[in-house]
Motif scaffolding. Sequence first.
Motif, PDB file in Angstrom:
ATOM      1  N   LEU A 116       0.831  -1.204   0.000  1.00 24.25           N
ATOM      2  CA  LEU A 116       0.000   0.000   0.000  1.00 24.25           C
ATOM      3  C   LEU A 116       0.869   1.258   0.000  1.00 24.25           C
ATOM      4  O   LEU A 116       0.580   2.223  -0.699  1.00 24.25           O
ATOM      5  N   THR A 117       1.933   1.226   0.790  1.00 22.67           N
ATOM      6  CA  THR A 117       2.773   2.414   0.905  1.00 22.67           C
ATOM      7  C   THR A 117       3.503   2.702  -0.400  1.00 22.67           C
ATOM      8  O   THR A 117       3.555   3.841  -0.859  1.00 22.67           O
ATOM      9  N   LEU A 118       4.070   1.634  -0.981  1.00 24.33           N
ATOM     10  CA  LEU A 118       4.869   1.864  -2.181  1.00 24.33           C
ATOM     11  C   LEU A 118       3.991   2.208  -3.389  1.00 24.33           C
ATOM     12  O   LEU A 118       4.413   2.918  -4.288  1.00 24.33           O
ATOM     13  N   LEU A 119       2.763   1.720  -3.391  1.00 25.21           N
ATOM     14  CA  LEU A 119       1.867   2.004  -4.517  1.00 25.21           C
ATOM     15  C   LEU A 119       0.939   3.172  -4.227  1.00 25.21           C
ATOM     16  O   LEU A 119       0.009   3.448  -4.997  1.00 25.21           O
ATOM     17  N   ALA A 120       1.198   3.871  -3.126  1.00 23.93           N
ATOM     18  CA  ALA A 120       0.301   4.962  -2.718  1.00 23.93           C
ATOM     19  C   ALA A 120       0.024   5.983  -3.824  1.00 23.93           C
ATOM     20  O   ALA A 120      -1.108   6.432  -3.968  1.00 23.93           O
ATOM     21  N   PRO A 121       1.018   6.359  -4.632  1.00 19.98           N
ATOM     22  CA  PRO A 121       0.726   7.349  -5.680  1.00 19.98           C
ATOM     23  C   PRO A 121      -0.402   6.894  -6.599  1.00 19.98           C
ATOM     24  O   PRO A 121      -1.166   7.717  -7.095  1.00 19.98           O
ATOM     25  N   PHE A 122      -0.537   5.561  -6.830  1.00 17.70           N
ATOM     26  CA  PHE A 122      -1.654   5.058  -7.634  1.00 17.70           C
ATOM     27  C   PHE A 122      -2.927   4.993  -6.813  1.00 17.70           C
ATOM     28  O   PHE A 122      -3.979   5.468  -7.220  1.00 17.70           O
ATOM     29  N   GLN A 158     -10.867  16.318  -6.780  1.00 16.29           N
ATOM     30  CA  GLN A 158     -10.484  16.969  -5.527  1.00 16.29           C
ATOM     31  C   GLN A 158     -10.335  15.969  -4.371  1.00 16.29           C
ATOM     32  O   GLN A 158      -9.785  16.290  -3.337  1.00 16.29           O
ATOM     33  N   PHE A 159     -10.855  14.752  -4.566  1.00 16.62           N
ATOM     34  CA  PHE A 159     -10.690  13.739  -3.523  1.00 16.62           C
ATOM     35  C   PHE A 159      -9.398  12.947  -3.692  1.00 16.62           C
ATOM     36  O   PHE A 159      -9.098  12.060  -2.909  1.00 16.62           O
ATOM     37  N   ASN A 160      -8.680  13.241  -4.749  1.00 12.32           N
ATOM     38  CA  ASN A 160      -7.383  12.588  -4.929  1.00 12.32           C
ATOM     39  C   ASN A 160      -6.406  13.067  -3.863  1.00 12.32           C
ATOM     40  O   ASN A 160      -6.267  14.258  -3.632  1.00 12.32           O
ATOM     41  N   ALA A 161      -5.756  12.116  -3.222  1.00 15.87           N
ATOM     42  CA  ALA A 161      -4.825  12.496  -2.160  1.00 15.87           C
ATOM     43  C   ALA A 161      -3.402  12.137  -2.556  1.00 15.87           C
ATOM     44  O   ALA A 161      -2.505  12.166  -1.750  1.00 15.87           O
ATOM     45  N   GLY A 162      -3.213  11.790  -3.819  1.00 16.16           N
ATOM     46  CA  GLY A 162      -1.912  11.275  -4.227  1.00 16.16           C
ATOM     47  C   GLY A 162      -0.919  12.327  -4.637  1.00 16.16           C
ATOM     48  O   GLY A 162      -0.125  12.106  -5.530  1.00 16.16           O
ATOM     49  N   TYR A 163      -0.950  13.489  -4.026  1.00 13.92           N
ATOM     50  CA  TYR A 163       0.098  14.472  -4.342  1.00 13.92           C
ATOM     51  C   TYR A 163       1.167  14.442  -3.249  1.00 13.92           C
ATOM     52  O   TYR A 163       0.876  14.120  -2.095  1.00 13.92           O
ATOM     53  N   PRO A 164       2.436  14.721  -3.639  1.00 14.01           N
ATOM     54  CA  PRO A 164       3.572  14.445  -2.741  1.00 14.01           C
ATOM     55  C   PRO A 164       3.403  15.020  -1.343  1.00 14.01           C
ATOM     56  O   PRO A 164       3.600  14.313  -0.353  1.00 14.01           O
ATOM     57  N   MET A 208       0.942  12.938   0.691  1.00 13.09           N
ATOM     58  CA  MET A 208       1.426  11.573   0.906  1.00 13.09           C
ATOM     59  C   MET A 208       2.551  11.560   1.942  1.00 13.09           C
ATOM     60  O   MET A 208       2.630  10.684   2.788  1.00 13.09           O
ATOM     61  N   GLN A 209       3.422  12.582   1.842  1.00 12.17           N
ATOM     62  CA  GLN A 209       4.499  12.677   2.835  1.00 12.17           C
ATOM     63  C   GLN A 209       3.918  12.820   4.230  1.00 12.17           C
ATOM     64  O   GLN A 209       4.377  12.190   5.175  1.00 12.17           O
ATOM     65  N   ARG A 210       2.887  13.661   4.342  1.00 10.28           N
ATOM     66  CA  ARG A 210       2.283  13.848   5.656  1.00 10.28           C
ATOM     67  C   ARG A 210       1.682  12.542   6.182  1.00 10.28           C
ATOM     68  O   ARG A 210       1.769  12.247   7.363  1.00 10.28           O
ATOM     69  N   PHE A 211       1.034  11.773   5.281  1.00  7.98           N
ATOM     70  CA  PHE A 211       0.473  10.485   5.710  1.00  7.98           C
ATOM     71  C   PHE A 211       1.533   9.635   6.391  1.00  7.98           C
ATOM     72  O   PHE A 211       1.346   9.158   7.503  1.00  7.98           O
ATOM     73  N   ALA A 267      -3.167  11.113 -13.692  1.00  8.79           N
ATOM     74  CA  ALA A 267      -1.784  11.551 -13.533  1.00  8.79           C
ATOM     75  C   ALA A 267      -1.283  11.076 -12.180  1.00  8.79           C
ATOM     76  O   ALA A 267      -1.977  11.234 -11.170  1.00  8.79           O
ATOM     77  N   PHE A 268      -0.119  10.460 -12.185  1.00  4.84           N
ATOM     78  CA  PHE A 268       0.453   9.973 -10.930  1.00  4.84           C
ATOM     79  C   PHE A 268       1.821  10.606 -10.719  1.00  4.84           C
ATOM     80  O   PHE A 268       2.609  10.698 -11.658  1.00  4.84           O
ATOM     81  N   THR A 269       2.083  11.026  -9.482  1.00  3.88           N
ATOM     82  CA  THR A 269       3.352  11.681  -9.201  1.00  3.88           C
ATOM     83  C   THR A 269       4.197  10.810  -8.278  1.00  3.88           C
ATOM     84  O   THR A 269       3.724  10.374  -7.225  1.00  3.88           O
ATOM     85  N   PHE A 270       5.428  10.556  -8.685  1.00  9.26           N
ATOM     86  CA  PHE A 270       6.354   9.803  -7.835  1.00  9.26           C
ATOM     87  C   PHE A 270       7.410  10.761  -7.341  1.00  9.26           C
ATOM     88  O   PHE A 270       8.157  11.324  -8.132  1.00  9.26           O
ATOM     89  N   ASN A 271       7.454  10.930  -6.034  1.00 15.33           N
ATOM     90  CA  ASN A 271       8.302  11.963  -5.467  1.00 15.33           C
ATOM     91  C   ASN A 271       9.384  11.308  -4.619  1.00 15.33           C
ATOM     92  O   ASN A 271       9.105  10.397  -3.827  1.00 15.33           O
ATOM     93  N   LEU A 272      10.623  11.763  -4.792  1.00 14.58           N
ATOM     94  CA  LEU A 272      11.736  11.153  -4.046  1.00 14.58           C
ATOM     95  C   LEU A 272      11.516  11.308  -2.540  1.00 14.58           C
ATOM     96  O   LEU A 272      11.682  10.363  -1.779  1.00 14.58           O
TER      97      LEU A 272
END
Lengths: 399, 252
Positions: A18-24, A37-43, A46-49, A194-199
């Motif tokens: 779940l954690t590694l695929l969170a951006p999806f 607007q319910f998408n939570a997959g922005y860096p 996700m970092q805060r999660f 659109a999916f964002t993968f953030n370092l």
Amino acid sequence: MLGLKKTDTTLFLVVMGLTLLAPFILNPFPVESGMAQFNAGYPDLMQRFVIFGIFAIGFNILFGLTGYLSFGHAAFLGVGSYAAIWSLKLFALDVVPAIVFAILVAGAFAMLVGFISLRRSGIYFSILTLAFAQMSYALAYSVLTPLTGGETGLQIKNTDSPLLSNVPEGEIGRASFLGLDMGASQELVLGGWAFTFNLGYYIAAVAMLIAFYLSIRIFRSPFGMMLRAVKSNQQRMNYTGLSPKPYTLAAFVISGMYAGLAGGLMVAMDTQVGPERMFWTASGEVVIMTVLGGAGTLLGPVLGAGFIKYFENIISKINKDILHQWFAVLPDGFEDVMVSLVYPFVGKGWHLTLGIMFMLVIIFLPGGLLQGGQKILGLFRRKPQPSAAAEADGTKPAE
Amino acid sequence: MGILEVSGVNKRFGGLQALGDVNLSIQEQSVHAIIGPNGAGKSTLLNCLVGKLIPDSGSVMFDGQSVLGRKPHEINQMGISRVFQTPEIFGDLTVLENMLIPVFANRDGAFRMHAIESVFSESSVIERAREMLAEVRMSDKVEMLASSLSRGDKRRLEMAMCLVQKPKLLLLDEPTAGMARADTENTIALLNEIRNRRGVTMAIIEHDMNVVFSLADRITVLAQGTPLVEDTPDNIKGHPKVREAYLGEAQV
């Protein structure tokens, strides 16, 4: 596998997936859709999660196992943050030393606070920890300004030149990991999605997975059992030749180090700190996360942290215009009534929704959201096996 | 020289002399009962032996070492285990976990940071705990939550938790208080069995004369904080001073 029993391994692998695929997973809606607007997959979110997940996992080691309710855990998060920013400013722009330094400083501070606060138990312990945290906040806000930047806090400035990093004259250094910018992101567009993968997110996610793994080990260890014994009966513990105090102090320091890790990561993601990070509401938040998710369970705190951060960032963004769009199909007068009925619970009113939810959980699901999930799972199974479900999802909930 | 030597112990609570010049010697392998009317100072004496109270004067020597000033867990590590009036167990833990904790305490001392290894990789500890549970016939209850046990089983479990530590001295504080007749008989049988099989030295504080006379080798009668007589059960039964202090009061 990994020195865990089968059920724990499964749990860990699920959380890892779940954690590694969170951006999806957190971006289920296409960008252009009304639901985007319910998408939570922005860096940022996700970092805060994961960072608050770490904070709550650590808090749960103390509260869930020993029953000692610390009401000042944000102090360790704040101290960790200050330690990390100084490391970035003076030592190196790499986040790894900053995070390690944050953990160590927070641990040392937890040792001091714990040593004093653990002389008491119950409400007196909670009040002592609260007093320490508020004291830290007040000190950071005023007296310790040279160290903490006072009200404005600390940022990396163009005058900072860390010992190990080369920053061109006049430029503001940026936090990095092995030379890679923490803000580096890779966007993947698939159809309307659109999916964002953030370092930064992935570094925080790996840190959370390590933290989660260690917490499983602690829960299943003799040490973890002793911590539950502290909660259950200290008298018997004493007369069994065990000293409860060092056990509780060790749990306190470990959970302080988790908070320090969370604080360090916060700085690694966003290189600034302010004293408000240590305010008592921040300490209260982690208590709510843990209780909401399920104190004393492995997964509960992570769940609670995610839940609250989702509310704070998503539900709070719903404004009147959006509500009008939703209810546009209704007749005019009716639309306004609906909007005025729903509006207090969203936008700035998200606290109200959260509060009601929290009360419902406390009253009907003393084991937290996790217990709710287990009940729902139980309904779907042919033969209800409550004990098997409890085993699969970690441990028995604390009351 | 007994395994426990109490000499000249005084304890005062404000104006009340709870213990006055108490001398007591408990011999190894014996079962020593301490009886006396309410307020005789039995519990105060017991609390002085386990570190809960510190006497104002006098000495308490266990196995050649003073216990005074030591904390309860340190005294337990010296070899004194205590069974409480109402069973003190870890209610939120399973029966097996209740049993594992004293075994760990015995092996690792008062504190050890064993946070990474799993409990279930400690096979020798688990084996010892299971053996003890089998000995008190609780093998079928290992996975139960200790708080859900019956009162009698809680007592058995607590006793087993003390015994698995192989104590040199087992202190029992009114082990049958508030028990029904049948439970009392069971407890007497259990204690007799323990004594015969393991030869544990025991000190029992008790109200129930039936329990005292069916277990004790020696009896000390305490009245108003001072030992009145110490003798064998047979001699105690007919002792005029005991009648006066103890049974006399019971008839009022």
